[in-house]
Structures are given as structure tokens and as C-alpha cells.
Design an enzyme around this catalytic site. Sequence first.
Site, PDB file in Angstrom:
ATOM      1  N   CYS A   2       1.044  -1.229  -0.058  1.00  0.00           N
ATOM      2  CA  CYS A   2       0.429   0.051  -0.090  1.00  0.00           C
ATOM      3  C   CYS A   2       0.822   1.685   0.020  1.00  0.00           C
ATOM      4  CB  CYS A   2      -1.197  -0.155   1.443  1.00  0.00           C
ATOM      5  SG  CYS A   2      -1.847  -1.735   1.360  1.00  0.00           S
ATOM      6  N   ARG A  27       3.446   0.382  -5.885  1.00  0.00           N
ATOM      7  CA  ARG A  27       2.952  -0.339  -4.215  1.00  0.00           C
ATOM      8  C   ARG A  27       1.335  -1.752  -4.104  1.00  0.00           C
ATOM      9  NH1 ARG A  27       6.638   1.871  -0.868  1.00  0.00           N
ATOM     10  NH2 ARG A  27       5.457   1.188   0.793  1.00  0.00           N
ATOM     11  N   TRP A  77      -2.456  -2.461  -1.637  1.00  0.00           N
ATOM     12  CA  TRP A  77      -2.836  -4.137  -2.495  1.00  0.00           C
ATOM     13  C   TRP A  77      -2.703  -4.983  -0.685  1.00  0.00           C
ATOM     14  CZ3 TRP A  77       0.226  -8.073   0.194  1.00  0.00           C
ATOM     15  CH2 TRP A  77       0.417  -9.306  -1.072  1.00  0.00           C
ATOM     16  N   GLU A 487      14.944 -18.495 -11.510  1.00  0.00           N
ATOM     17  CA  GLU A 487      14.606 -16.585 -12.411  1.00  0.00           C
ATOM     18  C   GLU A 487      13.940 -16.953 -13.674  1.00  0.00           C
ATOM     19  OE1 GLU A 487      14.355 -13.930 -10.824  1.00  0.00           O
ATOM     20  OE2 GLU A 487      14.342 -12.792 -11.910  1.00  0.00           O
ATOM     21  N   LYS A 491       9.510 -15.259 -14.292  1.00  0.00           N
ATOM     22  CA  LYS A 491       9.303 -14.636 -14.607  1.00  0.00           C
ATOM     23  C   LYS A 491       8.209 -14.523 -15.330  1.00  0.00           C
ATOM     24  CE  LYS A 491      11.107 -11.846 -13.625  1.00  0.00           C
ATOM     25  NZ  LYS A 491      11.870 -11.312 -12.323  1.00  0.00           N
ATOM     26  N   GLU A 494       4.492 -15.226 -13.055  1.00  0.00           N
ATOM     27  CA  GLU A 494       4.193 -13.460 -12.220  1.00  0.00           C
ATOM     28  C   GLU A 494       4.208 -12.970 -13.437  1.00  0.00           C
ATOM     29  OE1 GLU A 494       7.287 -10.850 -10.164  1.00  0.00           O
ATOM     30  OE2 GLU A 494       8.490 -11.113 -11.744  1.00  0.00           O
ATOM     31  N   LYS A 609       4.608  -3.725  -6.640  1.00  0.00           N
ATOM     32  CA  LYS A 609       6.404  -4.127  -6.453  1.00  0.00           C
ATOM     33  C   LYS A 609       7.875  -4.105  -5.291  1.00  0.00           C
ATOM     34  CE  LYS A 609      10.048  -3.233  -9.216  1.00  0.00           C
ATOM     35  NZ  LYS A 609       9.975  -4.239 -10.167  1.00  0.00           N
TER      36      LYS A 609
HETATM   37  C1  F6R Z   1       9.801 -10.770  -9.384  1.00  0.00           C
HETATM   38  C2  F6R Z   1      10.478  -9.761  -7.687  1.00  0.00           C
HETATM   39  C3  F6R Z   1       9.862  -9.698  -6.830  1.00  0.00           C
HETATM   40  C4  F6R Z   1      10.910  -8.770  -5.577  1.00  0.00           C
HETATM   41  C5  F6R Z   1      11.013  -9.821  -4.076  1.00  0.00           C
HETATM   42  C6  F6R Z   1      11.986  -8.552  -3.558  1.00  0.00           C
HETATM   43  O1  F6R Z   1      10.064  -9.855 -10.526  1.00  0.00           O
HETATM   44  O2  F6R Z   1      10.020  -9.074  -8.663  1.00  0.00           O
HETATM   45  O3  F6R Z   1      10.295 -11.088  -6.004  1.00  0.00           O
HETATM   46  O4  F6R Z   1      12.592  -9.244  -6.167  1.00  0.00           O
HETATM   47  O5  F6R Z   1       9.555  -9.113  -4.279  1.00  0.00           O
HETATM   48  O6  F6R Z   1      11.669  -7.200  -3.995  1.00  0.00           O
HETATM   49  P1  F6R Z   1      12.926  -6.470  -3.691  1.00  0.00           P
HETATM   50  O7  F6R Z   1      13.920  -7.356  -4.438  1.00  0.00           O
HETATM   51  O8  F6R Z   1      12.778  -5.499  -3.048  1.00  0.00           O
HETATM   52  O9  F6R Z   1      13.370  -6.839  -2.034  1.00  0.00           O
END
Ligand code: F6R
Length: 614
Positions: A2, A27, A77, A487, A491, A494, A609
Site C-alpha cells: 500500500c 506499491r 494492496w 528466475e 518471470k 508472475e 513492486k
Molecule cells: C519478481 C520480483 C519480486 C522481488 C521481491 C523482493 O519479479 O520483483 O520477487 O524480487 O519481492 O523485492 P526486493 O528486491 O525489492 O527486496
Amino acid sequence: MCGIVGYVGNRPVVDILLDGLEQLEYRGYDSSGVALKLEDEIKVYKAEGKLINLRNTLKPHISEIMSSTMGIGHIRWATHGAPTLLNAHPHTCNCGNLVLVHNGIIENYKELREKLSAKGCVFRSQTDTEAVAHLVASKYAETKDLTEAVRLAAQEIEGAYALCVMHNDYKNTLVVTKRNAPLLVGIGEGEFYVASDVPAIIKHTKKALYLNDNQIATLTPDKMLLIDKDGVEVPQKIELLPWEPVALSKMGYKHFMLKEIHEQPDVIRNILVGKLHAPDEPIILNEVKLNKDTLKNLNRIQIIACGTSLHAAMVGKYLIESFCGIAVDVEASSEYIYRKTVTDAHTLVIGVSQSGETADTLTAIKQAKAKGSHILIITNRPDSAMAREADSLVPVNAGIEVSVAATKSYTAQLMAFYLLALYMAEIKGSVENSTMTSLKEEMMLLPQKIDQILANTDDVQKCARAFANTKDFIYIARGINFPTALEGALKLKEISYINATGYPAGELKHGPIAMLDETMPVLSILMKGSVYEKLLSNSEEAKARNARMIALTNSSDAKLVDLFEHILYVPDVQELFSPLIAIVPLQLLAYYIAEFLGKDVDQPRNLAKSVTVE
Ligand code: F6R
């Protein structure tokens, strides 16, 4: 997750809030809402779904609300309660005079709800936040002082929160507080901004105060009062934000994700500037503050991260162990924080995070810090909460990543690990000089190899079209590319919602091979090197079970043509650098499948994100 915003000043507030929320849409995008102070009342407007729906909801009311100069806003969120209009913020007390927005999770909301219901409060939503609105209102009824009401309420709340509160009795006052959730106050001329993150306010001001946990700020246009949980005034640590406002543009690409994939060669070039001048010169990594003797004698490293950053960490383990011979453990932050971990003052703890705000990783590094470990943070946000905890801060400078699916931040994190591992190896003398020079030569060539991949994506697009309607996808690899398989699968799942899984290829025969038949695509990350032949055998085994075989390879081996239905070729590269090359076609494959399926590539369902809740 959020995002929250607030403004008190002399300018019309509606656009300030909406623009701020737009910058925070990364967010969450389940619903949004604003509360605006008008002459004698507070008006609340909410909409389900993306911010555009709130903009449309507000349009018919613009003439009525334009005069408002104080308000709060929220982008949601969903955690507690479905993403409905009823559960959208802002939330109010029963009389509607007290209104607030919240980011975080109130852990004792059930107890609060019972207690407040017994006192006569009527709950209308399923959210944890509504309990806070009633709680602050009940404290206000006793004290008739909004700051004091927030302070007393905060003492009864368990969990994480950033709160921005207003009351109809106050013409121009916002009260904000936080615990384990980000919140900053932007300082203008006769005005204050409140936000979960810098992009929401940077257009207006570079002067800001990051609230510490349990502090409470009372904002009126010409004054900020900052107190601690006991009500004692505390000094205000005002900072200049090291940011320039950026106009976020897709630069002609259809989605931010595609643009960000294409930015990767330049991101890598930028990372190398100032750190590696020539193959025969040492790596410069002044960001690492551990002294050289400590580095030389380190015998244990723990790396903590989530999601894509965790996959970068897994590659990092491989690199540090190969180049430096230091034992490295990698763990998902959410697992690390709820067990008895063997971390101590002799352990180097590395936290990896694009956002620098991920709640699980932040908690994990705080725990490690409390045990006396040196904390090294690899992040794309040098202004983040994690960066503030760091003893050594290695920024990856990938630039703002808008698309929820991480791409360029992943390759940037990999680069940070290459630099760190080789820097440590140079200090330890654990890699021979000639090998070191050849590794550095290879590292300097990486951007142009990725340029080559991006220059022609026809084969990837063809492959994407061929497999877009599959239900499942398996990625196999061995060694340093096992994280690449994870990974690549992440990708795909998601952004396309296809069930994709990465396996170490040797594990297939211990169970997963039972799933293989003529409907199952198996993508083999077949990069030349120590495990090439082994992986080839594992691919044969999958083919023998009729799986639809795809290869991602830098090999010109003629026998691949018989074994694989599709082959995605990448430039030749030394094995230890292959994860950086191999991931690019996998990002593209996921992108083109999702795009072909018409999915919301940049904002996939259920995701956000920055994951600031545990
Ligand atoms: C996938 C993705 C998430 C982030 C995870 C950690 O594409 O973006 O899996 O990698 O939420 O986020 P950070 O790197 O910001 O700690």
C-alpha cells in the site's frame, strides 16, 4: 504494501494527492481513495482497481473539491479483506469526523475490533485498518487532542503501520506516525507532504524528514511538531533527498518491462564505470567498509533476500565460493527471521533488495545487526530503509524500475556480486592473476553480448507464440544456472500466470519426471562449461518421456538440433558469467508470452513492486 500520501498547505490538494498516488502505484493497485477537508466536512472518495478509476470517480466533483488544501490518499494492496470498495481506504470512525490511511498490518486487529465493538463502534469493512480509525477516534473523544489521540492509540497497536490521520475539527492539521513501515514528510514553503516513498513528493520538494519508528509528527502549513512515543519533543533530522524528478516514460516501448529489459546493457556499462577501468587494473569497490584483514579472514557469509533478489543471491553464493573459497549460506528472508540462526559478529551478512524496503529482508538484517554482524546491502535504492541500516552500501544504480517484474535490477544485482566476489578474491589473492585478467576482460564484454541478444528477438518471439497456450512450463539447469532456471520460471509465472517451475536438472529423476509427457515444455539452460554434458543427458531423459524440448544455449553442437524443438542461441561466454547472458532471453520469453496472452504485463494481478508487509 500500500502507499499513502498526504498534504497540508495552501494549494489545491486533489492533483497533489492523485499525482503522488500515481507515483506509488507500484506499491499496489487493488483500490485507491482520497479524503479531502472542505469547509465543514471531510469528503471521502474511493474506487476499486487502478488509480484511473479514482480519477474518473472524482471528475464530476471537481468544482466542489478544488478548494480543498488538505487531504490524504491511499493506494491499496489488499491484506485483510478483499479488494472491494468497502475495504478501500481512507477509513473513518462512525461519525465520519476522523479519517485515516494506513500502510502495514495491524496484528492485534481482532482484539481491538472486539474491544471497540463492545464500546459501540460499528465496523463496516473487513480491514485491520478500520480498527485503528475507531481506536484513534475513541482516544480523541477522551482527549480532544488529535496528536495525543494518535500517540495513545499507537501504544495499543501491535504490528506494522504508517498512518496519516485528519479530523474534521482541524482545518489544517495532519498527524502522522509509523512503526516498521516507511514514511517521510516532505517540507515545502508553508506546506508539508506525506508519502510512503520519495517519488510521490520529489516533484515538489527535496527537503524531507524520514520518520523514525514510534515518532509522531503534527503538521500544520507553517510548522512541524515532532514527538516520541512519550510525547517528548525530539530534534528534526532534515535531509536533502539525492533525487531528481524523473518523468517515467516507456520511450516508445509497449511496456515498461520491455523497456527495462532493453536498458540492461547500459545499466551494466554504468555499473562498471569507476569500478573497473581495465582488465589488468584492480576492482575499485570503496563502498565495502570492511577492513582488508577482516575480509581476508572471513570464513562465513550469509546472504538474505526475497524473490528475484534471492535468485541473484544464489548466483552470488556460487561466485563468492568459487572465487574466494568462503562458505556462503543463502536464505529467504522470511525463513531467516523465524528460526534460531547462527549469525554472529564474525559473519558478514549481505542483504539484497531492489526496493530496499522489503519487510522480511529489513527485519532479517536488523536481527543480524543486533547480533553484531557487518551488514552489506546491495540495493537499487540508496535512500531506502535497508540502506540506512547498512555498514557497507553497494548501490546497483539500475535506475527506477517501474514494471513489477524485476529485470534490469536483477542483472544489476548480478553485476554487484561479480564485482564484490572478484574484489574480495583480489584482496585474498585467491584467483591467479592471469585468470583474474581474463575474467575482467569477459566482464567488460558483457554489455555488448546482451546488445547482441536484444538486437534480434525473432526466435524468442516465435518460441513464445508456440508455447503461449501451455498450462505448465519446466526450466532445468545445473550449477550456476540453477538460479537462472528459478528466475526464468518466476518471470513467466508472475506475468503470464502459467505454472512454471525451475529444477536442478539432476533432481528431475527424483520425482518431477513423472509429470513429463507430450504436453509439457522443458526448457534446458544448456550453457557450455562444467555441467554441459550432464545437462545434455538430463535433457535426453526428458525427451525420452516425450516432453517438448527447448534449449537456451551458446553451443553450436550439431546434435542439439535433433534433441530440441526450439533452440534459443546466445553469444558465447565463460561459464561463470553465463547467468547474466542466459537470463535475458528468458525475460523476453516471459514477456512475449504474457504479451501474446494479453496480460497486464507491468502490473500483474495480486502483486506489488515493494512488499512492505511480512
Ligand atoms: C519478481 C520480483 C519480486 C522481488 C521481491 C523482493 O519479479 O520483483 O520477487 O524480487 O519481492 O523485492 P526486493 O528486491 O525489492 O527486496
